[in-house]
Design a protein around this motif. Structure first.
Motif, short mmCIF file in Angstrom:
data_model
loop_
_atom_site.label_atom_id
_atom_site.label_comp_id
_atom_site.label_asym_id
_atom_site.label_seq_id
_atom_site.Cartn_x
_atom_site.Cartn_y
_atom_site.Cartn_z
N ILE A 4 0.84 -1.12 0.05
CA ILE A 4 -0.06 -0.04 0.05
C ILE A 4 0.84 1.07 -0.09
O ILE A 4 1.55 1.35 0.82
CB ILE A 4 -1.02 -0.04 1.06
CG1 ILE A 4 -1.82 -1.30 1.37
CG2 ILE A 4 -1.83 1.32 1.38
CD1 ILE A 4 -2.47 -1.57 2.64
N ALA A 5 0.87 2.10 -0.95
CA ALA A 5 1.41 3.33 -1.22
C ALA A 5 0.81 4.41 -0.79
O ALA A 5 -0.41 4.71 -1.03
CB ALA A 5 1.85 3.46 -2.60
N ILE A 6 1.37 5.38 0.35
CA ILE A 6 0.75 6.51 0.82
C ILE A 6 0.92 7.71 -0.10
O ILE A 6 2.16 8.01 -0.08
CB ILE A 6 1.09 6.70 2.25
CG1 ILE A 6 0.85 5.28 3.09
CG2 ILE A 6 -0.23 7.61 2.83
CD1 ILE A 6 -0.34 4.69 3.27
N VAL A 7 0.16 8.00 -1.01
CA VAL A 7 0.71 9.12 -1.90
C VAL A 7 -0.28 10.24 -1.95
O VAL A 7 -1.41 10.37 -1.93
CB VAL A 7 0.66 8.53 -3.30
CG1 VAL A 7 1.11 9.50 -4.25
CG2 VAL A 7 1.27 7.33 -3.33
N ASN A 8 0.52 11.39 -1.74
CA ASN A 8 -0.19 12.80 -2.07
C ASN A 8 1.13 13.84 -2.13
O ASN A 8 1.95 13.83 -1.55
CB ASN A 8 -0.89 13.32 -0.90
CG ASN A 8 -1.76 14.52 -1.25
OD1 ASN A 8 -1.56 15.31 -2.23
ND2 ASN A 8 -3.07 14.58 -0.55
N GLN A 9 1.11 14.48 -3.34
CA GLN A 9 2.32 15.44 -3.50
C GLN A 9 2.39 16.66 -2.54
O GLN A 9 3.28 17.20 -2.58
CB GLN A 9 2.39 15.76 -4.86
CG GLN A 9 1.32 16.72 -5.46
CD GLN A 9 1.27 16.88 -6.87
OE1 GLN A 9 0.58 16.03 -7.50
NE2 GLN A 9 2.14 17.69 -7.31
N ASP A 128 5.81 4.88 2.42
CA ASP A 128 5.66 6.30 2.85
C ASP A 128 6.04 7.14 1.70
O ASP A 128 7.46 6.87 1.61
CB ASP A 128 5.95 6.85 4.06
CG ASP A 128 5.73 8.19 4.48
OD1 ASP A 128 4.88 8.81 4.18
OD2 ASP A 128 6.53 8.82 5.49
N CYS A 129 5.35 7.85 0.83
CA CYS A 129 6.03 8.59 -0.11
C CYS A 129 6.44 10.30 0.02
O CYS A 129 5.86 10.70 0.91
CB CYS A 129 4.96 8.58 -1.47
SG CYS A 129 4.71 6.76 -2.04
N PRO A 130 7.34 10.44 -0.85
CA PRO A 130 7.54 12.12 -0.28
C PRO A 130 6.62 12.81 -1.30
O PRO A 130 5.86 12.63 -1.93
CB PRO A 130 8.93 12.19 -1.71
CG PRO A 130 9.04 10.98 -2.48
CD PRO A 130 8.06 10.01 -1.77
#
Ligand SMILES: Nc1ncnc2c1ncn2[C@@H]1O[C@H](COP(=O)(O)OP(=O)(O)O)[C@@H](O)[C@H]1O
Ligand SMILES: [Mg+2]
Length: 414
Positions: A4-9, A128-130
């Motif tokens: 599960i990728a947690i993504v929001n720019q 956790d994404c940048p």
């Protein structure tokens, strides 16, 4: 294995809080869980009291080792957090990953290969994404079976959401991938009218593309992070803990029971549907694509700007169709995406390899850069110069080896 990728720019919308506490809640529910930090700021380590100065090797070293076909074992970098939870920490080196990997084939698949190698050891992987769209987020998306987009329930977050989903769809159009994307309302403050209205809007528009669970604004969650603990340890009686237990249950209960490809639509389709809804919801003017400026007095008009195709000219996302170097009439339009760059230039045999002669212009705040150059028919070689670093155009697959052992991008004017 669920990945599960947690993504929001957007930064500060709760990604790391969701990543740490969802991972901990899944571990608490007896699922063997790996938390992968893909953000160079390494906030997961901070939030889990892993001393940064003692992180000798990070996910960066693993990714690079895979790109060199000399894979290091993931276990070499892991920190045990609790019985069922391990952390693959990030490090600041990750911020150079994109530039270092320019031109490397399959550079967006490094994380996927790493996770495939440990596929049987975990029930869940949380990434956790940048807060930026680039190669790191793309690696996360390639590895993911699910994407969670945490959305703060404030007016501006909706604007962010629309942009975010557009950008995700740009990325996903580049690969044929089946991923289940869902929006999670985060930092929800039920006391404010605005938050209640926005949650209502989100629910009516996104429907089953949204988690039933909302993560409420809860100061215990903030405190837990500053004490380096997941909420389940810091304050098991808190509202924050109840929310994450509920989220973990929801995640587990929506586990694909049939083969994945039969039950999920393609990521691209889903995102496009969600994006359209977000547009409707916002009912506000999108940043308009300016005419692609030319370095010559007579500007070449982009196909995107022709009146018979007004939809193509509408959003930044649509400009993605033009990423790379494309002929538009008698000019070449250079269009690329570098959200964090301060200056992007192009150097090629058409300008004597002098980047200062051909700067790209930034299109609004979207991270898109563009310029166009009138050229006579022929074959041209070029490289992009991003904040002084020379690199191959990541959106142009036609390349030639140059005398320095790197690759020049190649474009042809007919
Ligand atoms: N549900 C919440 N309630 C209270 N504070 C929160 C909540 N979610 C996040 N925060 C706080 O908001 C700030 C930004 O959150 P963070 O998870 O770091 O966002 P991101 O990773 O998207 O940048 C942090 O100080 C965090 O403690
Ligand atoms: Mg973060």
């Amino acid at each position: 294995m669920r990945t599960i990728a947690i993504v929001n720019q957007k930064g500060g919308c709760g990604k790391t809080t969701v990543a740490i506490n969802l991972a901990s809640a899944l571990a608490e529910a007896d699922r063997k869980t790996l938390l992968v930090d893909m953000d160079p700021q390494s906030h997961c380590a901070v939030g889990l009291a892993v001393p940064e100065e003692q992180i000798e090797q990070s996910i960066y070293d693993i990714l690079i080792s895979y790109s060199r076909n000399e894979p290091l074992k993931l276990s070499e970098i892991l920190w045990e957090i609790s019985e069922n939870l391990e952390l693959a920490p990030a490090s600041i080196d990750l911020s150079a990953f994109e530039q270092q990997m320019a031109g490397v084939p399959e550079r967006e698949c490094c994380l996927q290969k790493v996770l495939d190698s440990v596929g049987n050891e975990y029930d869940s992987v949380i990434i956790d994404c940048p807060p930026a769209v680039g190669l790191l987020t793309f690696n996360a998306l390639r590895a993911a079976t699910d994407v969670i987009v945490p959305v703060e329930t404030g007016y501006f977050s909706l604007h962010g959401l629309s942009k975010q989903l557009e950008t995700l769809s740009i990325l996903c159009r580049r690969c044929d991938q089946h991923v289940n994307v869902r929006v999670l309302a985060s930092m929800y403050d039920i006391r404010t009218k605005m938050a209640r209205e926005i949650l209502g809007e989100l629910r009516s528009h996104f429907d089953d593309k949204m988690f039933k669970t909302t993560v409420n604004f809860n100061t215990k969650l903030k405190e837990a992070t500053s004490f380096g603990q997941p909420i389940c340890e810091y304050d098991p009686a808190s509202r924050g803990h109840a929310d994450f237990k509920s989220l973990a249950r929801e995640v587990v209960s929506t586990q694909a029971k049939e083969p994945r490809r039969q039950i999920v639509e393609s990521l691209t389709d889903q995102l496009e549907a969600i994006t359209a809804t977000a547009d409707e919801l916002l009912e506000q003017a999108k940043p308009r694509i300016q005419e692609i400026p030319t370095s010559k007095p007579e500007p070449a008009r982009s196909e995107a700007l022709k009146p018979e195709k007004p939809d193509l000219a509408r959003t930044d996302a649509k400009l993605s169709d033009y990423y790379g170097a494309n002929q538009v009439n008698d000019a070449i339009a250079f269009v690329t995406l570098y959200p964090r760059a301060k200056a992007v230039q192009v150097a090629g045999d058409f300008n004597n390899w002098q980047p200062s002669k051909t700067p790209l212009e930034k299109v609004g705040e979207s991270g898109v850069w563009q310029t166009s150059v009138k050229l006579t028919p022929g074959r041209y070689r070029y490289r992009l110069v991003v904040d002084g670093q020379w690199q191959q155009d990541p959106y142009n697959e036609t390349t030639e080896l140059n005398p320095f052992g790197g690759h020049n991008s190649v474009v042809e004017v007919k």
